[in-house]
Enzyme design. Structure first.
Site, PDB file in Angstrom:
ATOM      1  N   SER A   1      14.196  35.006  54.880  1.00 38.13           N
ATOM      2  CA  SER A   1      14.520  33.704  54.312  1.00 38.13           C
ATOM      3  C   SER A   1      13.270  32.951  53.880  1.00 38.13           C
ATOM      4  O   SER A   1      13.382  31.910  53.243  1.00 38.13           O
ATOM      5  CB  SER A   1      15.346  32.882  55.303  1.00 38.13           C
ATOM      6  OG  SER A   1      14.828  32.986  56.586  1.00 38.13           O
TER       7      SER A   1
ATOM      8  N   HIS B   1      19.056  37.884  49.908  1.00 38.39           N
ATOM      9  CA  HIS B   1      19.112  36.787  50.880  1.00 38.39           C
ATOM     10  C   HIS B   1      20.567  36.355  51.050  1.00 38.39           C
ATOM     11  O   HIS B   1      21.128  35.643  50.222  1.00 38.39           O
ATOM     12  CB  HIS B   1      18.232  35.618  50.381  1.00 38.39           C
ATOM     13  CG  HIS B   1      18.084  34.508  51.360  1.00 38.39           C
ATOM     14  ND1 HIS B   1      17.828  33.213  51.000  1.00 38.39           N
ATOM     15  CD2 HIS B   1      18.156  34.506  52.708  1.00 38.39           C
ATOM     16  CE1 HIS B   1      17.748  32.461  52.079  1.00 38.39           C
ATOM     17  NE2 HIS B   1      17.949  33.222  53.125  1.00 38.39           N
TER      18      HIS B   1
ATOM     19  N   ASN C   1      16.792  27.209  49.995  1.00 40.94           N
ATOM     20  CA  ASN C   1      16.051  26.519  51.052  1.00 40.94           C
ATOM     21  C   ASN C   1      15.082  25.484  50.491  1.00 40.94           C
ATOM     22  O   ASN C   1      14.852  24.438  51.099  1.00 40.94           O
ATOM     23  CB  ASN C   1      15.290  27.527  51.922  1.00 40.94           C
ATOM     24  CG  ASN C   1      16.211  28.183  52.938  1.00 40.94           C
ATOM     25  OD1 ASN C   1      17.293  27.675  53.218  1.00 40.94           O
ATOM     26  ND2 ASN C   1      15.799  29.311  53.471  1.00 40.94           N
TER      27      ASN C   1
ATOM     28  N   GLU D   1      21.311  35.380  47.264  1.00 40.19           N
ATOM     29  CA  GLU D   1      20.163  35.039  46.433  1.00 40.19           C
ATOM     30  C   GLU D   1      19.361  36.341  46.278  1.00 40.19           C
ATOM     31  O   GLU D   1      18.873  36.878  47.272  1.00 40.19           O
ATOM     32  CB  GLU D   1      19.311  34.002  47.194  1.00 40.19           C
ATOM     33  CG  GLU D   1      18.856  32.818  46.414  1.00 40.19           C
ATOM     34  CD  GLU D   1      18.044  31.833  47.280  1.00 40.19           C
ATOM     35  OE1 GLU D   1      17.877  32.001  48.501  1.00 40.19           O
ATOM     36  OE2 GLU D   1      17.570  30.863  46.687  1.00 40.19           O
TER      37      GLU D   1
HETATM   38  P1  NAI Z   1      18.401  37.797  65.146  1.00 38.24           P
HETATM   39  O1  NAI Z   1      17.311  37.418  66.092  1.00 38.24           O
HETATM   40  O2  NAI Z   1      19.804  37.404  65.439  1.00 38.24           O
HETATM   41  O3  NAI Z   1      18.397  39.402  64.965  1.00 38.24           O
HETATM   42  C1  NAI Z   1      17.251  40.173  64.769  1.00 38.24           C
HETATM   43  C2  NAI Z   1      17.537  41.570  65.294  1.00 38.24           C
HETATM   44  O4  NAI Z   1      16.460  42.425  64.876  1.00 38.24           O
HETATM   45  C3  NAI Z   1      17.597  41.680  66.839  1.00 38.24           C
HETATM   46  O5  NAI Z   1      18.812  42.321  67.208  1.00 38.24           O
HETATM   47  C4  NAI Z   1      16.373  42.537  67.201  1.00 38.24           C
HETATM   48  O6  NAI Z   1      16.600  43.376  68.324  1.00 38.24           O
HETATM   49  C5  NAI Z   1      16.215  43.345  65.920  1.00 38.24           C
HETATM   50  N1  NAI Z   1      14.893  43.925  65.719  1.00 38.24           N
HETATM   51  C6  NAI Z   1      13.670  43.385  65.956  1.00 38.24           C
HETATM   52  N2  NAI Z   1      12.706  44.245  65.582  1.00 38.24           N
HETATM   53  C7  NAI Z   1      13.331  45.349  65.079  1.00 38.24           C
HETATM   54  C8  NAI Z   1      12.872  46.588  64.546  1.00 38.24           C
HETATM   55  N3  NAI Z   1      11.582  46.862  64.425  1.00 38.24           N
HETATM   56  N4  NAI Z   1      13.801  47.483  64.128  1.00 38.24           N
HETATM   57  C9  NAI Z   1      15.125  47.217  64.242  1.00 38.24           C
HETATM   58  N5  NAI Z   1      15.616  46.071  64.761  1.00 38.24           N
HETATM   59  C10 NAI Z   1      14.720  45.151  65.170  1.00 38.24           C
HETATM   60  O7  NAI Z   1      17.918  37.261  63.718  1.00 38.24           O
HETATM   61  P2  NAI Z   1      18.805  36.788  62.458  1.00 38.24           P
HETATM   62  O8  NAI Z   1      19.115  35.346  62.587  1.00 38.24           O
HETATM   63  O9  NAI Z   1      19.904  37.761  62.246  1.00 38.24           O
HETATM   64  O10 NAI Z   1      17.735  36.911  61.272  1.00 38.24           O
HETATM   65  C11 NAI Z   1      17.337  38.158  60.769  1.00 38.24           C
HETATM   66  C12 NAI Z   1      16.656  37.965  59.421  1.00 38.24           C
HETATM   67  O11 NAI Z   1      17.544  37.307  58.517  1.00 38.24           O
HETATM   68  C13 NAI Z   1      15.365  37.129  59.462  1.00 38.24           C
HETATM   69  O12 NAI Z   1      14.479  37.637  58.504  1.00 38.24           O
HETATM   70  C14 NAI Z   1      15.878  35.747  59.043  1.00 38.24           C
HETATM   71  O13 NAI Z   1      14.871  34.953  58.458  1.00 38.24           O
HETATM   72  C15 NAI Z   1      16.923  36.123  58.003  1.00 38.24           C
HETATM   73  N6  NAI Z   1      17.973  35.138  57.744  1.00 38.24           N
HETATM   74  C16 NAI Z   1      18.572  34.475  58.788  1.00 38.24           C
HETATM   75  C17 NAI Z   1      19.601  33.560  58.518  1.00 38.24           C
HETATM   76  C18 NAI Z   1      20.308  32.857  59.640  1.00 38.24           C
HETATM   77  O14 NAI Z   1      21.044  31.879  59.358  1.00 38.24           O
HETATM   78  N7  NAI Z   1      20.171  33.281  60.904  1.00 38.24           N
HETATM   79  C19 NAI Z   1      20.044  33.267  57.138  1.00 38.24           C
HETATM   80  C20 NAI Z   1      19.382  34.076  56.135  1.00 38.24           C
HETATM   81  C21 NAI Z   1      18.374  34.949  56.446  1.00 38.24           C
END
Ligand code: NAI
Length: 282
Positions: free
Chosen positions: A119, A140, A190, A152
């Site tokens: 993001s 995105h 954003n 996006e």
């Molecule tokens: P989250 O913390 O819920 O999930 C991240 C997951 O990645 C965890 O399950 C973790 O164990 C896993 N992980 C970490 N390192 C890893 C690796 N090397 N290989 C495989 N899995 C790995 O995070 P979330 O909120 O789902 O965000 C994920 C991405 O999406 C980030 O880049 C965030 O900026 C982006 N994003 C988040 C939004 C939101 O509203 N939460 C909206 C749009 C984008």
């Protein structure tokens, strides 16, 4: 450019939603995380989300069961060697994403496309970590993925036209709307949304109005479905601060200065819904 087999990396909030979106559109999905408990949890999350869609008569139970069966969990990145499109939704840390891009270079076919759900990080920098930077692009998605229609699509300066076109077409096959933006700090949504939220926080900081009144004014006067402070609480104040810091550092423009109140609330651990307290109590 055929996109048939999907790999999703990261089984958190976004990875679960992204896997579900592809699976309900008929794509087989390999879902990888480094944490077995995250993989265990993700099935309960997707199942509950699909059940809600069945209850609302947006899909049948047999379609929901078929979608769930299309998602296959794995802990091994090597399993991604036959994937056409890999969407990464791991933690928002450049070094982690960079390592994944480099690892996939040695595993995937040359034609595979790598999409990041970042993001705020630079797609151009992520693409530079690949031996095939033209095959890297941003997809995105927005939270909650099953409900939000926009994807996006972020073009790094290296992204090829063919990859961009293939991703726009894939988004349409997901039943979502693609809109393309060039790689830039905060992209479009954003960059427009979060400074508005930051300004609402400044109105509270400067005692211009109460949180309740700021939100009521934006709902009644600007037809926003949710006030900016309730939205900040939902997004998480730490995430709002992260985005403001990316914009502030990236553009070096004081108009993106994070509100001092936003910083204080983050320091206090008042992060919104997830901690039970933000601008409102939960
Ligand atoms: P989250 O913390 O819920 O999930 C991240 C997951 O990645 C965890 O399950 C973790 O164990 C896993 N992980 C970490 N390192 C890893 C690796 N090397 N290989 C495989 N899995 C790995 O995070 P979330 O909120 O789902 O965000 C994920 C991405 O999406 C980030 O880049 C965030 O900026 C982006 N994003 C988040 C939004 C939101 O509203 N939460 C909206 C749009 C984008």
């Amino acid at each position: 450019m055929k996109i048939e087999k999907i790999g999703v990396i990261g089984a958190g909030v976004m990875g679960a939603g992204i896997a579900q979106a592809f699976a309900t559109s008929g794509y087989p999905v390999l879902l990888r995380d480094i944490s077995q408990s995250a993989l265990d949890r993700v099935f309960a999350t997707v199942k509950a989300s699909l059940s809600r869609l069945v209850a609302k008569e947006k899909m049948t139970q047999s379609d929901a069961d078929a979608a769930l069966a299309r998602i296959v969990p794995t802990l091994k990145l090597e399993d991604f060697r036959d994937r056409d499109l890999i969407v990464e939704a791991v933690v928002e840390k450049f070094e982690v994403k960079k390592a994944i891009v480099a690892d996939l270079d040695g595993i995937c076919a040359e034609k595979a496309i790598f999409a990041s759900n970042t993001s705020s990080l630079s797609l151009t920098k992520i693409a530079a970590a690949s031996k095939q930077p033209g095959r890297v692009i941003g997809m995105h998605f927005f939270n909650p993925v099953p409900m939000m229609r926009l994807v996006e699509v972020i073009r790094a300066i290296q992204t090829s036209d063919a990859v961009n076109a293939a991703i726009v077409e894939t988004v349409a096959r997901l039943g979502k709307e693609a809109r393309v933006a060039r790689d830039s700090y905060g992209f479009v949504v954003n960059r427009v949304l979060i400074p508005m939220v930051n300004e609402a926080i400044n109105c509270v900081y400067e005692n211009v109005a109460t949180p309740e009144d700021v939100d009521a004014m934006m709902k009644l006067g600007a037809a926003h479905p949710m006030g900016p402070l309730a939205l900040a609480d939902m997004i998480g104040l730490d995430i709002v601060l992260d985005v403001m810091e990316v914009l502030y550092a990236g553009f070096s423009d004081p108009k993106y200065r994070p509100s001092p109140l936003l910083k204080q609330m983050c320091d206090a651990g008042f992060l919104g819904r997830k901690t039970g307290r933000g601008f409102f109590s939960y």
